[in-house]
Design a protein around this motif. Structure first.
Motif, PDB file in Angstrom:
ATOM      1  N   GLN B 346     -36.229 -33.488 -25.065  1.00  0.00           N
ATOM      2  CA  GLN B 346     -36.147 -34.394 -26.212  1.00  0.00           C
ATOM      3  C   GLN B 346     -36.074 -33.642 -27.538  1.00  0.00           C
ATOM      4  O   GLN B 346     -35.459 -34.108 -28.489  1.00  0.00           O
ATOM      5  N   LEU B 347     -36.721 -32.493 -27.590  1.00  0.00           N
ATOM      6  CA  LEU B 347     -36.744 -31.757 -28.849  1.00  0.00           C
ATOM      7  C   LEU B 347     -35.471 -30.949 -29.076  1.00  0.00           C
ATOM      8  O   LEU B 347     -35.021 -30.785 -30.206  1.00  0.00           O
ATOM      9  N   GLU B 348     -34.892 -30.434 -28.002  1.00  0.00           N
ATOM     10  CA  GLU B 348     -33.719 -29.567 -28.126  1.00  0.00           C
ATOM     11  C   GLU B 348     -32.565 -30.292 -28.804  1.00  0.00           C
ATOM     12  O   GLU B 348     -32.154 -31.371 -28.374  1.00  0.00           O
ATOM     13  N   GLY B 349     -32.058 -29.678 -29.857  1.00  0.00           N
ATOM     14  CA  GLY B 349     -30.897 -30.240 -30.544  1.00  0.00           C
ATOM     15  C   GLY B 349     -31.209 -31.452 -31.404  1.00  0.00           C
ATOM     16  O   GLY B 349     -30.305 -32.046 -31.989  1.00  0.00           O
ATOM     17  N   TYR B 350     -32.480 -31.828 -31.486  1.00  0.00           N
ATOM     18  CA  TYR B 350     -32.844 -33.040 -32.212  1.00  0.00           C
ATOM     19  C   TYR B 350     -32.644 -32.852 -33.718  1.00  0.00           C
ATOM     20  O   TYR B 350     -33.030 -31.843 -34.287  1.00  0.00           O
ATOM     21  N   LYS B 351     -31.997 -33.842 -34.324  1.00  0.00           N
ATOM     22  CA  LYS B 351     -31.796 -33.806 -35.779  1.00  0.00           C
ATOM     23  C   LYS B 351     -32.719 -34.836 -36.408  1.00  0.00           C
ATOM     24  O   LYS B 351     -32.789 -35.976 -35.936  1.00  0.00           O
ATOM     25  N   PHE B 352     -33.409 -34.447 -37.446  1.00  0.00           N
ATOM     26  CA  PHE B 352     -34.334 -35.395 -38.071  1.00  0.00           C
ATOM     27  C   PHE B 352     -34.604 -35.005 -39.508  1.00  0.00           C
ATOM     28  O   PHE B 352     -34.182 -33.963 -39.991  1.00  0.00           O
ATOM     29  N   GLU B 353     -35.356 -35.861 -40.148  1.00  0.00           N
ATOM     30  CA  GLU B 353     -35.734 -35.644 -41.533  1.00  0.00           C
ATOM     31  C   GLU B 353     -37.139 -36.218 -41.680  1.00  0.00           C
ATOM     32  O   GLU B 353     -37.373 -37.363 -41.315  1.00  0.00           O
ATOM     33  N   ASP B 354     -38.059 -35.437 -42.149  1.00  0.00           N
ATOM     34  CA  ASP B 354     -39.370 -36.024 -42.445  1.00  0.00           C
ATOM     35  C   ASP B 354     -39.904 -35.453 -43.749  1.00  0.00           C
ATOM     36  O   ASP B 354     -39.180 -34.751 -44.467  1.00  0.00           O
ATOM     37  N   MET B 355     -41.161 -35.763 -44.016  1.00  0.00           N
ATOM     38  CA  MET B 355     -41.762 -35.336 -45.267  1.00  0.00           C
ATOM     39  C   MET B 355     -41.623 -33.817 -45.468  1.00  0.00           C
ATOM     40  O   MET B 355     -41.418 -33.325 -46.571  1.00  0.00           O
ATOM     41  N   PHE B 356     -41.701 -33.069 -44.363  1.00  0.00           N
ATOM     42  CA  PHE B 356     -41.663 -31.609 -44.452  1.00  0.00           C
ATOM     43  C   PHE B 356     -40.244 -31.053 -44.265  1.00  0.00           C
ATOM     44  O   PHE B 356     -39.742 -30.319 -45.116  1.00  0.00           O
ATOM     45  N   ALA B 357     -39.632 -31.400 -43.160  1.00  0.00           N
ATOM     46  CA  ALA B 357     -38.342 -30.798 -42.805  1.00  0.00           C
ATOM     47  C   ALA B 357     -37.197 -31.640 -43.360  1.00  0.00           C
ATOM     48  O   ALA B 357     -37.034 -32.798 -42.990  1.00  0.00           O
ATOM     49  N   ARG B 358     -36.409 -31.043 -44.259  1.00  0.00           N
ATOM     50  CA  ARG B 358     -35.231 -31.733 -44.787  1.00  0.00           C
ATOM     51  C   ARG B 358     -34.012 -31.143 -44.096  1.00  0.00           C
ATOM     52  O   ARG B 358     -33.876 -29.930 -44.013  1.00  0.00           O
ATOM     53  N   ASN B 359     -33.146 -32.051 -43.647  1.00  0.00           N
ATOM     54  CA  ASN B 359     -31.977 -31.640 -42.861  1.00  0.00           C
ATOM     55  C   ASN B 359     -32.410 -30.806 -41.652  1.00  0.00           C
ATOM     56  O   ASN B 359     -31.845 -29.756 -41.365  1.00  0.00           O
TER      57      ASN B 359
END
Lengths: 335, 413
Positions: B346-359
Motif C-alpha cells: 500500500q505504501l509503495e508508489g503512494y502519492k499523497f499530501e499532508d501537513m508535513f509532506a508536500r507533493n
C-alpha cells in the motif's frame, strides 16, 4: 531453606552446581531470551576477568579489546566464509588469544594501577583501530546482519539460539573452573599473594601471568563471539573502555576471586539495565552506580563472596568438628 | 543431592525440547493481536533528544487521534497502541530494542530512530523479522542504498537533501569558497563527501575540509584556521550536530568570524538547536530543512495543536513522525490489515499530501519518501516576532530536485 541445608551439608558444591546449571537452562523461560543470552555471555566474560583479577591479582581494564576484537573476528568469519557459527566463535576466541599475546607480553611486567592503565591504553588503541578501519569493521555502523549458520538449522529465533550459544558459555566456565582448581591455578594464587616469594620458589612469574592473561583473553573472546552471534551484530561499543569497566564492575559486585560471583553480578547488571531501559528511566548509571557503592561499602566480598562467607561462618558454628579441615580449603577455590 | 541435581537437569532438558517445538505464532487475522502497535524508538536523553525525543511520542499520538477522527466507525484498526523506547544512539541497543519491540511488544511498525548506525541496525532487524520500519530521524542514504530492504522506508530527510539544498544553493548564491569541518565519524564523513560533491557541481571549491574529534568542545584550532586560509573561505560549512554544533557556533561567534567575512552554513540544524542557542548566535545561517512549522496555515495549525500538548513548537523530525505514523495508519486502512507485506504494498508508489509532506511520493524502487524541502535562513533576533519564529524560508526545493533523482542501483529490495 536451601541455604540452611547447604550449611548443614557442609559441601554444597554439587547441589550448587546443579542449581546453577538448572538456572542457566530455564533462564530464557523466565526472562526475555536475548537478555538471557546477554547474561550468559557477560557471566563468562566476568569469570574470565575474575580469573585475572581474583586469582592472579591483575586488574585488567582492557578486556574489551578481547571481547570486542573477538566479536569482530567472529562476525567477519561468519559473514565472509559462511562457516558454521561454532567455527566462527572458536576463531574469534583464538584471535583474542593471539591479540593478548603481545599485549600481555608488554603489560604483565607491571602490576596494580600501572597494569590497569597499560591494558586500558592497549584497549583504546584497539578501539581506534576498529573505528578507523572502516572497510573491515564497518566503523560507526559496525558489522551488521551476522548470519547464524549451522548446517541449515534455523537458529534465527533467539530462544533456540540461546541453547545453541549456552554450551560455549558452559564450556568456558568449566575451563575457568578447571584452571583455578589446577596446580597452575594454585601457582597463580601464590603469585597474587606474594610474587616475590613465588619467584624465589622458582616459578617464572611473568610467564605464568602471561599465560593467565592469554587464557583469560581467550575466554573473554569466546564470550564476545557468542554475544556477537546472539545479536547478529558487532559494534564499537564492544571494544570501548566502558565494556571493560562493566565486566570489572560485575566481578566486584559478585565477589572478586569467586568465579561464580561474576555470573551473579552479570545477571544483576544486565537485568537491571534491561529493566531500567524498558521502564524508560534514562540515567541507568545513577542506579547501577549507587548499587555499586552500596556493595563496595557494605559487602566488600561482593554478593556471592559475602553469601559464601556467611555460610562458612555458620557452618563453623554448627559443626565445630569441621573447622580444622576448613583452612585447608582456601577461600580462593570456588564452590 | 546429586539425584536432585540430575532430575533438575532432566526436567530442564524436557523443557528445552518442548521449547524447540513451539515457535512464535503467526497472526492469521486481519489485524494481528486485534491491535496496531506503533513503537517510537529514539533518543530520549542524549544529544538528539531535543530534535525528536519524547515529544515525538506525542506527535504520533496526535496522528492516531487524527486517524480515528477521520474514519470514525470505519477504522480498520480498532485499537491502536503507541509505545516508546530509548536507544541512546547506540546501534547495539537499537538492535536489541528493535527485536524486543517486534517480539515482546508486538510492535507492527517502528518509527523515528535517529543516528544512522542505529537506524541501519533497526533496518536489519526489520528485514529479518519482516516488520515495517519507517525511519524519520536518520540521515544516511545507505537506508535507501545498499542497506535498503523491503520493509524499511526512509522519511523526512537524508544527507543528499541536506547537501544538495545547502551546498548547492549557498554556492549558487555566490559563496564559492568553502572550508568544511566535520566530526570524524560515519555521519560526518558521509556529509563531508556529499557536501563537497554538491559544492563542486554548483561551481564552488572546497578549499579544505578538516575532521574534528567527536565529541569535541574546543574548535579554536579550526576556527582560527578558517580566517587564515588562502584563499579566504567565504563560508564555513559545519557538519557538527547536537552539543558539538552548539559549542562550535558559540566559538564561531566569539571569534567574530562573520565580521571577518566568513559566513556560516550548517549541515544539519533543527529548530531545537536554534532555540537553545538563541537566534542571534545563528543569525544569517543557511540550512536546509524538510519542514518548518510556520511555513503556511496547514503547518501552523498543526503546530498550534502540538504546542497546546507539549508547550513547544515542533521540529521537522517531530512533524515527520506524525506524518509517518499517519501514512502508516492510512495504509493499514486502505489494505484493511496490518500484515507487513500488504502495508508495504500500500505504501509503495503512494502519492499523497499532508501537513508535513508536500507533493509526497513513496518511491517504490528504494522506499524513499520524496517531498518538497526548504532552504531556510535564521533571522536576527530583531525580526523574531514570537517564540520559535526563528526562520524565514528562502526557497522551496521541489520534491523532484530535493532528493536523489534516481534510486541507488545498489538497492535491491
Amino acid at each position: 531453606m536451601i541455604m540452611s541445608r547447604l550449611a548443614r551439608a557442609g559441601r554444597g558444591g554439587p547441589l550448587l552446581l546443579a542449581l546453577g546449571l538448572f538456572a542457566a537452562l530455564v533462564l530464557p523461560w523466565m526472562i526475555y531470551p536475548p537478555v538471557a543470552l546477554d547474561i550468559a555471555c557477560w557471566a563468562l566474560f566476568a569469570a574470565a576477568v575474575d580469573l585475572l583479577l581474583g586469582f592472579t591479582g591483575l586488574l585488567s581494564f582492557g578486556h574489551a579489546a578481547f571481547w570486542g576484537g573477538s566479536a569482530y573476528c567472529t562476525g567477519l568469519i561468519a559473514l565472509h566464509t559462511g562457516l558454521p557459527f561454532p567455527v566462527a566463535i572458536v576463531g574469534g576466541a583464538a584471535f583474542a588469544a593471539l591479540l593478548a599475546l603481545p599485549i600481555g607480553f608488554l603489560s604483565v611486567r607491571l602490576s596494580g594501577i600501572y597494569f590497569a592503565m597499560v591494558t586500558l591504553a592497549f584497549a583504546q588503541m584497539t578501539y581506534f583501530v576498529a573505528n578507523q578501519w572502516r572497510d573491515v569493521t564497518g566503523g560507526e555502523n559496525g558489522l551488521q546482519g551476522i548470519p547464524r549458520e549451522l548446517f541449515g538449522l534455523d537458529l534465527s529465533d533467539s530462544f533456540s539460539f540461546y541453547y545453541a550459544g549456552l554450551p560455549f558459555v558452559l564450556v568456558g566456565l568449566f575451563v575457568a573452573w578447571r584452571i583455578v582448581r589446577s596446580p597452575f591455578g594454585r601457582v597463580l594464587v601464590s603469585i597474587r599473594a606474594n610474587p616475590d616469594r613465588a619467584r624465589a620458589l622458582g616459578y617464572p612469574v611473568d610467564r605464568y601471568r602471561l599465560l593467565a592473561f592469554v587464557l583469560s583473553a581467550a575466554l573473554s573472546g569466546m564470550a564476545g563471539g557468542v554475544f556477537a552471534m546472539g545479536h547478529g551484530f558487532a559494534s564499537l561499543e564492544g571494544v570501548y573502555w566502558t565494556t571493560s569497566g562493566q565486566a570489572v564492575m560485575m566481578v566486584i559486585l559478585g565477589g572478586i576471586g569467586t568465579l561464580w560471583g561474576g555470573a551473579i553480578g552479570a545477571a544483576l547488571v544486565v537485568q537491571l539495565q534491561d529493566f531500567l531501559a524498558t521502564a524508560g528511566f534514562a540515567e541507568t548509571g545513577i542506579i547501577t552506580g549507587s548499587i555499586f557503592i552500596v556493595v563496595v561499602l557494605l559487602f566488600r566480598r561482593g554478593i556471592w563472596g559475602t553469601a559464601r562467607h556467611l555460610l562458612a561462618s555458620r557452618r563453623k558454628a554448627a559443626a565445630p568438628g569441621e573447622v580444622a579441615a576448613e583452612p585447608r580449603k582456601s577461600v580462593d577455590t570456588p564452590a | 543431592m546429586r539425584v536432585t541435581g540430575w532430575s533438575g537437569c532432566l526436567a530442564a532438558t524436557g523443557l528445552l525440547l518442548a521449547g524447540c517445538a513451539g515457535g512464535p505464532g503467526g497472526g492469521g487475522g486481519k489485524i494481528s493481536d486485534d491491535k496496531v502497535v506503533l513503537a517510537v524508538l529514539n533518543d530520549q536523553s542524549g544529544i538528539y533528544s531535543a530534535t525528536s525525543g519524547k515529544e515525538t511520542i506525542e506527535a504520533v499520538r496526535m496522528a492516531v487521534a487524527d486517524y480515528q477522527a477521520k474514519y470514525g466507525d470505519k477504522v480498520a484498526a480498532k485499537e491502536i497502541v503507541v509505545m516508546a523506547a530509548d536507544h541512546q544512539n547506540k546501534p547495539e541497543i537499537a538492535n536489541s530494542k528493535a527485536q524486543e519491540l517486534y517480539d515482546r511488544q508486538q510492535a507492527d511498525v517502528i518509527l523515528d530512530v535517529p543516528t544512522s548506525s542505529a537506524a541501519l541496525a533497526v533496518a536489519t532487524v526489520a528485514k529479518n523479522k519482516k516488520k515495517v520500519f519507517i525511519d524519520v530521524g536518520a540521515a544516511s542514504t545507505e537506508l535507501e542504498g545498499k542497506s535498503c530492504n523491503k520493509y524499511t522506508f526512509h522519511y523526512s530527510y537524508n544527507s543528499y537533501m541536506l547537501a544538495h539544498g545547502t551546498g548547492t544553493e549557498v554556492t549558487k548564491d555566490g559563496a564559492k569558497n568553502w572550508y568544511i569541518v566535520y566530526p570524524d565519524y560515519a555521519f560526518g564523513q558521509d556529509m563531508e563527501k556529499t557536501f563537497s560533491a554538491a559544492i563542486k557541481a554548483a561551481g564552488g571549491t572546497v578549499i579544505q575540509s578538516d575532521p574534528t574529534p567527536f565529541p569535541n568542545d574546543n574548535f579554536a584550532t579550526f576556527l582560527l584556521k578558517a580566517s587564515n586560509l588562502d584563499p579566504k573561505p567565504q563560508v564555513l560549512g559545519t557538519m557538527q550536530a547536537g552539543g558539538d554544533l552548539v559549542n562550535l557556533v558559540k566559538q564561531y561567534n566569539e571569534y567574530k568570524l562573520r565580521d571577518k567575512g566568513v559566513g556560516l552554513a550548517i549541515g544539519l540544524l533543527a529548530l531545537s538547536d536554534i532555540h537553545s542557542l538563541g537566534p542571534d548566535a545563528l543569525a544569517g545561517t543557511r540550512y536546509t530543512d524538510s519542514w518548518y512549522w510556520n511555513t503556511d496555515d496547514k503547518s501552523r495549525a498543526w503546530a498550534d495543536k502540538f504546542q497546546a500538548k507539549t508547550g513547544k513548537r515542533p521540529t521537522a523530525n517531530q512533524a515527520g513522525n506524525y506524518s509517518a505514523a499517519l501514512q502508516y495508519l492510512e495504509a493499514v486502512q486502505r489494505g484493511g490489515t496490518d500484515a507487513s507485506d500488504e502495508v508495504v504494498k500500500q505504501l509503495e508508489g503512494y502519492k499523497f499530501e499532508d501537513m508535513f509532506a508536500r507533493n509526497g511520493t513513496v518511491r517504490a524502487q528504494d522506499h524513499l519518501l520524496l517531498h518538497d524541502a526548504y532552504l531556510a535562513e535564521v533571522k536576527p533576533a530583531g525580526e523574531v516576532k514570537e517564540p520559535y519564529d526563528y526562520v524565514k524560508i528562502l526557497k522551496t526545493i521541489p520534491a523532484a530536485e530535493a532528493f536523489q533523482p534516481q534510486p541507488d542501483p545498489a538497492c535491491k529490495l
